[in-house]
Scaffold this motif. Structure first.
Motif, PDB file in Angstrom:
ATOM      1  N   THR A 156      42.810  24.211  30.862  1.00 52.55           N
ATOM      2  CA  THR A 156      43.277  24.750  32.147  1.00 52.55           C
ATOM      3  C   THR A 156      43.719  23.603  33.038  1.00 52.55           C
ATOM      4  OG1 THR A 156      41.665  26.537  31.963  1.00 52.55           O
ATOM      5  CG2 THR A 156      42.562  26.118  34.167  1.00 52.55           C
ATOM      6  N   ASP A 176      48.172  26.109  35.944  1.00 53.85           N
ATOM      7  CA  ASP A 176      47.389  27.316  35.661  1.00 53.85           C
ATOM      8  C   ASP A 176      46.702  27.812  36.925  1.00 53.85           C
ATOM      9  OD1 ASP A 176      47.839  27.375  32.799  1.00 53.85           O
ATOM     10  OD2 ASP A 176      46.555  25.608  32.685  1.00 53.85           O
ATOM     11  N   GLU A 208      53.534  34.392  43.210  1.00 54.60           N
ATOM     12  CA  GLU A 208      54.600  34.742  42.252  1.00 54.60           C
ATOM     13  C   GLU A 208      54.803  33.622  41.225  1.00 54.60           C
ATOM     14  OE1 GLU A 208      58.079  35.213  44.654  1.00 54.60           O
ATOM     15  OE2 GLU A 208      57.257  36.975  45.689  1.00 54.60           O
ATOM     16  N   SER A 211      49.571  31.781  37.872  1.00 54.61           N
ATOM     17  CA  SER A 211      48.728  32.917  37.477  1.00 54.61           C
ATOM     18  C   SER A 211      47.460  32.978  38.315  1.00 54.61           C
ATOM     19  CB  SER A 211      48.414  32.865  35.986  1.00 54.61           C
ATOM     20  OG  SER A 211      47.957  31.589  35.646  1.00 54.61           O
ATOM     21  N   ALA A 212      47.062  31.853  38.905  1.00 57.95           N
ATOM     22  CA  ALA A 212      45.872  31.875  39.749  1.00 57.95           C
ATOM     23  C   ALA A 212      46.057  30.921  40.924  1.00 57.95           C
ATOM     24  CB  ALA A 212      44.642  31.488  38.945  1.00 57.95           C
ATOM     25  N   GLN A 226      43.872  36.218  41.597  1.00 56.35           N
ATOM     26  CA  GLN A 226      44.026  36.126  40.141  1.00 56.35           C
ATOM     27  C   GLN A 226      44.269  37.525  39.604  1.00 56.35           C
ATOM     28  OE1 GLN A 226      40.699  34.386  37.973  1.00 56.35           O
ATOM     29  NE2 GLN A 226      42.172  33.384  36.626  1.00 56.35           N
ATOM     30  N   ASP A 227      45.206  37.641  38.683  1.00 56.91           N
ATOM     31  CA  ASP A 227      45.531  38.944  38.090  1.00 56.91           C
ATOM     32  C   ASP A 227      45.737  40.006  39.166  1.00 56.91           C
ATOM     33  OD1 ASP A 227      45.103  37.674  35.665  1.00 56.91           O
ATOM     34  OD2 ASP A 227      42.992  38.232  35.639  1.00 56.91           O
ATOM     35  N   ARG A 228      46.474  39.671  40.208  1.00 55.77           N
ATOM     36  CA  ARG A 228      46.791  40.581  41.324  1.00 55.77           C
ATOM     37  C   ARG A 228      45.564  40.999  42.138  1.00 55.77           C
ATOM     38  NH1 ARG A 228      51.982  42.369  40.851  1.00 55.77           N
ATOM     39  NH2 ARG A 228      52.944  41.882  38.865  1.00 55.77           N
TER      40      ARG A 228
END
Ligand code: ATP
Length: 298
Positions: A156, A176, A208, A211-212, A226-228
């Motif tokens: 990561t 990441d 956008e 990812s985090a 994270q993950d919306r």
């Protein structure tokens, strides 16, 4: 293998002064102190003191007494100093004046940090063994990018985009986990074309691209995306004495906890408890708490 921190190391030379001197003015300091600093080294100390995650520092020091002192400080904290580059340039130095009203003025001498323009073979090898690669922007972005590209597939890459600077497309593609404070969030969003400095809009814009995302909010805690999913992690209520190094303590501990297998929200909780302890003590590396203190405060 744990955390590899790629970044700067400075000797912080701190004077407390009645006020920040104006042009041509000479002032008598109220006190004077030296201590380990530089975002990279601070975060390495924080990661090592978090306990449990092996921590390697990749950076550059001069062939001088400050370089020796910084190396010793890192090693005392439990950081592996085996692949630090030795530069002909002097060790990086930050000349910091802190006024009684809390205002500060800082002059940074890049020195060995500025001279650190490529990774050696053994540094690349250590980066390739990391579970978590942690970097900031106080060294050449080419070195940070080379490290990101040298990490292993499962590793990561946590980028603390501080101090503020626009990121290249290549860098965005590697990140990441992006960690920024409010100002850096607004600056980065602006560099991506955001029309104003509104924090919510900046957060949406940055989310956008990665990812985090973690946005630290000083005494208000931090926001984890994270993950919306958005999670607000509150700060621990304390009376701050010196907020120098709060961000670095937070990021270093977050990196260590990710290497130990925590999810991002849990890692941010550890980071905020450690940072709340750090703000109650003076100094950058000197203020970083040990794992048992953080555990007791949780
Ligand atoms: P620095 O002052 O080191 O540059 P920064 O601007 O990078 O810090 P901040 O957002 O100020 O980062 O702080 C990082 C984290 O430290 C926060 O998310 C919070 O958890 C903790 N923290 C900072 N200030 C305080 C405070 N006054 N009280 C409690 N926790 C704090």
């Amino acid at each position: 293998m744990g955390v590899v921190v790629v970044g700067s190391a400075n000797m912080d030379v701190v004077t407390r002064v009645p006020r920040i001197p104006g042009p041509g003015e000479t002032l008598l300091a109220l006190s004077f102190a030296r201590g380990g600093g530089g975002k990279g080294a601070n975060q390495a100390v924080a990661a090592a003191r978090a306990g449990g995650a092996q921590t390697v520092f990749v950076g550059a020091l001069g062939r001088d007494a400050d370089g020796d002192a910084l190396r010793e400080g890192l090693a005392d904290a439990g950081v592996d100093t085996g692949v630090i580059s030795v530069s002909d340039a002097p060790t990086g130095t930050a000349l910091i004046s802190v006024a009684e009203d809390g205002e500060n003025a800082i002059v940074v001498v890049g020195g060995a940090n500025a001279d650190f323009t490529e990774l050696s073979g053994e540094q690349r090898e250590r980066v390739g063994q990391a579970d978590v690669l942690l970097a900031q922007l106080e060294i050449a972005p080419e070195v940070v990018l080379a490290a990101a590209q040298a990490r292993s597939e499962g590793a990561t890459f946590v980028l603390n985009a501080a101090p503020s600077a626009p990121l290249s497309e290549q860098m965005w593609a590697e990140v990441d986990v992006l960690v920024v404070n409010e100002h850096e969030a607004a600056d980065l969003a602006e560099s991506l074309g955001a029309p104003d400095r509104d924090l919510d809009a900046a957060v949406d814009r940055l989310a956008e691209r990665v990812s985090a995302l973690v946005v630290t909010l000083g005494g208000k805690g931090c926001l984890v995306l994270q993950d919306r999913r958005r999670t607000q992690v509150p700060a621990v209520r304390v009376t701050p004495v010196d907020t120098t190094g709060a961000g670095d303590t937070f990021v270093g501990v977050l990196g260590a906890r990710l290497a130990l297998g925590d999810d991002l929200v849990e890692a941010a909780r550890w980071g905020s408890v450690a940072a709340a302890l750090a703000v109650q003590r003076p100094g950058a590396q000197d203020g970083v708490p040990h794992a048992d203190e953080v555990r007791a405060a949780r």
